[in-house]
Design a protein around this motif. Structure first.
Motif, PDB file in Angstrom:
ATOM      1  N   ALA A  82     -12.656 -11.040  83.244  1.00 29.80           N
ATOM      2  CA  ALA A  82     -11.214 -11.116  83.465  1.00 29.80           C
ATOM      3  C   ALA A  82     -10.433 -10.771  82.211  1.00 29.80           C
ATOM      4  O   ALA A  82      -9.483 -10.005  82.272  1.00 29.80           O
ATOM      5  N   ILE A  83     -10.819 -11.308  81.076  1.00 36.24           N
ATOM      6  CA  ILE A  83     -10.038 -11.086  79.858  1.00 36.24           C
ATOM      7  C   ILE A  83     -10.395  -9.752  79.208  1.00 36.24           C
ATOM      8  O   ILE A  83      -9.513  -8.959  78.866  1.00 36.24           O
ATOM      9  N   GLU A  84     -11.681  -9.484  79.029  1.00 36.19           N
ATOM     10  CA  GLU A  84     -12.087  -8.290  78.294  1.00 36.19           C
ATOM     11  C   GLU A  84     -12.384  -7.083  79.179  1.00 36.19           C
ATOM     12  O   GLU A  84     -12.521  -5.982  78.657  1.00 36.19           O
ATOM     13  N   PHE A  85     -12.468  -7.238  80.470  1.00 36.41           N
ATOM     14  CA  PHE A  85     -12.733  -6.121  81.372  1.00 36.41           C
ATOM     15  C   PHE A  85     -11.428  -5.362  81.566  1.00 36.41           C
ATOM     16  O   PHE A  85     -10.465  -5.879  82.126  1.00 36.41           O
ATOM     17  N   SER A  86     -11.383  -4.117  81.089  1.00 42.57           N
ATOM     18  CA  SER A  86     -10.114  -3.400  81.000  1.00 42.57           C
ATOM     19  C   SER A  86      -9.478  -3.115  82.361  1.00 42.57           C
ATOM     20  O   SER A  86      -8.254  -3.143  82.484  1.00 42.57           O
ATOM     21  N   THR A  87     -10.270  -2.887  83.383  1.00 50.43           N
ATOM     22  CA  THR A  87      -9.708  -2.608  84.703  1.00 50.43           C
ATOM     23  C   THR A  87      -8.955  -3.823  85.238  1.00 50.43           C
ATOM     24  O   THR A  87      -7.829  -3.707  85.736  1.00 50.43           O
TER      25      THR A  87
END
Length: 126
Positions: free
Chosen positions: A34-39
């Protein structure tokens, strides 16, 4: 009247292990999906209103203000003064969230205090 030293039963240890794994697993899920997943981050920043976006915004605001680390440190200090399974469980939860969600220094200090909570003098022998 003497006070019994704080010792965990095997069931309490198993409960703490399960709570620790679930907490760290959820924190890893939020951090990496959620935080680091760019999509997902771009979709949430664009205004998508889903549960993962709400969890992302809540956890982001909490770790920016070091809430996980401060709460873990306060609970660990209370557990050091008067150990109990409830404080130990809450401390494991807060420290697990703090370690994974960017409050490493305070949560690491809290983990040290939680471990130090088991260091009690041995009972006197006759």
């Amino acid at each position: 009247m003497t006070k019994k030293p704080f010792r965990l039963t095997p069931y309490q240890v198993q409960f703490l292990i399960v709570v620790g794994f679930v907490t760290v697993g959820w924190a890893l899920y939020v951090r990496y999906l959620a935080i680091e997943f760019s999509t997902v981050a771009l979709a949430c920043d664009a205004g998508l209103q889903t549960m993962i976006c709400k969890a992302r915004s809540v956890s982001t605001s909490l770790f920016k203000n070091s809430v996980f680390g401060i709460v873990a440190l306060v609970i660990a200090t209370l557990n050091l003064m008067r150990p109990s399974i409830v404080l130990l469980t809450l401390g494991v939860i807060a420290a697990g969230l703090g370690i994974v969600l960017y409050n490493i220094v305070l949560a690491g200090l809290a983990i040290g205090l939680l471990i130090l909570g088991f260091a009690r003098p041995a009972p006197a022998t006759a």
